[in-house]
Design a protein around this motif. Structure first.
Motif, PDB file in Angstrom:
ATOM      1  N   UNK A  69       0.887  -1.167   0.000  1.00 35.94           N
ATOM      2  CA  UNK A  69       0.000   0.000   0.000  1.00 35.94           C
ATOM      3  C   UNK A  69       0.918   1.207   0.000  1.00 35.94           C
ATOM      4  N   UNK A  70       0.401   2.346  -0.391  1.00 35.70           N
ATOM      5  CA  UNK A  70       1.263   3.526  -0.473  1.00 35.70           C
ATOM      6  C   UNK A  70       1.908   3.824   0.873  1.00 35.70           C
ATOM      7  N   UNK A  71       1.136   3.739   1.934  1.00 37.25           N
ATOM      8  CA  UNK A  71       1.668   4.052   3.258  1.00 37.25           C
ATOM      9  C   UNK A  71       2.690   3.014   3.712  1.00 37.25           C
ATOM     10  N   UNK A  84       8.761   0.802   4.182  1.00 39.07           N
ATOM     11  CA  UNK A  84       9.593  -0.306   3.735  1.00 39.07           C
ATOM     12  C   UNK A  84      10.699   0.173   2.796  1.00 39.07           C
ATOM     13  N   UNK A  85      10.358   1.020   1.852  1.00 37.04           N
ATOM     14  CA  UNK A  85      11.350   1.519   0.893  1.00 37.04           C
ATOM     15  C   UNK A  85      12.396   2.380   1.585  1.00 37.04           C
ATOM     16  N   UNK A  86      11.995   3.145   2.583  1.00 32.20           N
ATOM     17  CA  UNK A  86      12.962   3.953   3.327  1.00 32.20           C
ATOM     18  C   UNK A  86      13.975   3.063   4.029  1.00 32.20           C
ATOM     19  N   UNK A  91      11.370   6.753  -4.374  1.00 29.86           N
ATOM     20  CA  UNK A  91      11.910   6.541  -3.033  1.00 29.86           C
ATOM     21  C   UNK A  91      13.360   6.068  -3.063  1.00 29.86           C
ATOM     22  N   UNK A  92      13.729   5.326  -4.117  1.00 30.47           N
ATOM     23  CA  UNK A  92      15.075   4.752  -4.196  1.00 30.47           C
ATOM     24  C   UNK A  92      15.985   5.526  -5.153  1.00 30.47           C
ATOM     25  N   UNK A 107       9.085  -7.493   5.042  1.00 26.46           N
ATOM     26  CA  UNK A 107       9.420  -7.129   6.423  1.00 26.46           C
ATOM     27  C   UNK A 107      10.845  -6.602   6.429  1.00 26.46           C
ATOM     28  N   UNK A 108      10.992  -5.323   6.733  1.00 30.58           N
ATOM     29  CA  UNK A 108      12.296  -4.673   6.577  1.00 30.58           C
ATOM     30  C   UNK A 108      13.406  -5.388   7.351  1.00 30.58           C
ATOM     31  N   UNK A 109      13.120  -5.787   8.568  1.00 24.80           N
ATOM     32  CA  UNK A 109      14.149  -6.442   9.381  1.00 24.80           C
ATOM     33  C   UNK A 109      14.553  -7.792   8.811  1.00 24.80           C
ATOM     34  N   UNK A 110      13.597  -8.555   8.347  1.00 23.12           N
ATOM     35  CA  UNK A 110      13.886  -9.863   7.765  1.00 23.12           C
ATOM     36  C   UNK A 110      14.679  -9.713   6.462  1.00 23.12           C
TER      37      UNK A 110
END
Length: 247
Positions: free
Chosen positions: A19-21, A26-28, A55-56, A236-239
């Motif tokens: 989703x946009x939010x 996640x992209x950050x 974002x990237x 999942x950013x951490x994973x």
């Protein structure tokens, strides 16, 4: 030990998620990942590609799409997205032949090969997916199936086969929680590299199939495994960070 002369990749495949939010956070996080020896890519749904590219921007993370049309020219192909369109919005990679496309959309080896050729024609790097079902593995047909799938792409691309990435994704290990053992992955990866011939020295071969932070290191330690095409864990950013660190 892994061959460090070949490019090593961890590519996230978001599938039909996002989703946009949620993407923003996640992209950050992905943008800030330390990439010691690893190239990183994110393959987002079509509608989120411009968000991912923005974002990237000016980062080392490559944005990819999850599919493209086999038709290189624009025309009356409702619902299709061409490689040229993807390139225009800043996409640099594209997945072709994912098992879910083969299974749910009837994509044949020939269609996958045509899509790989269309990707190269648009200046995109195709990530060519190959892999066997559980029935095929139990019938001792894994190598035969993978070689057939890869052979169709090699025939279509000719000498340009050295411009692709290959992802081995045993269908029975996608989204099931089951994972090929490192040794099983290595056997098929070695077969793929042999099938590639001289191109095998330069083409990265990634593993895809329920890769998690807990098993990434053991899979990536295999000599012919050059990284991973990551599904659920890439959301999942951490994973995802832990998997990148494992490479």
């Amino acid at each position: 030990m892994p061959n460090m002369s070949r490019a090593r990749w961890v590519v996230g495949n978001w599938k039909m998620n996002g989703s946009i939010a949620a993407n923003e956070a996640l992209l950050a996080a992905v943008r800030e990942l330390p990439r010691i020896g690893a190239n990183v890519g994110v393959c987002a749904p079509y509608v989120y590609l411009p968000q991912a590219v923005q974002a990237l921007d000016k980062s080392a993370v490559v944005v990819g799409a999850q599919d493209l049309s086999a038709h290189a020219a624009s025309g009356a192909f409702t619902g299709e997205v061409s490689g040229a369109m993807l390139a225009e919005v800043g996409v640099r990679q594209v997945i072709v032949g994912h098992s879910e496309r083969r299974q749910y959309h009837g994509e044949t080896d020939e269609i996958v090969a045509a899509k790989a050729l269309a990707a190269l024609g648009a200046g995109l790097v195709p990530i060519v997916c190959v892999g066997e079902t559980l029935v095929e593995r139990d019938a001792d047909q894994a190598f035969e199936v993978v070689n057939r799938q890869l052979g169709a792409v090699m025939a279509a691309l000719g000498e340009r086969i050295n411009e692709v990435l290959v992802a081995y994704e045993p269908v029975w290990a996608i989204g099931t929680g089951r994972t090929a053992s490192p040794e099983q992955a290595q056997e098929v990866h070695a077969s793929i590299r042999a099938k590639l011939g001289s191109a095998g020295a330069v083409v990265p071969v990634l593993y895809g199939g329920s890769v998690k932070a807990s098993n990434a290191s053991s899979i990536f330690a295999m000599s012919d495994v050059d990284g991973g095409l990551i599904g659920g864990a890439s959301l999942v950013a951490g994973d995802f960070a832990a998997i990148v660190a494992a490479l």
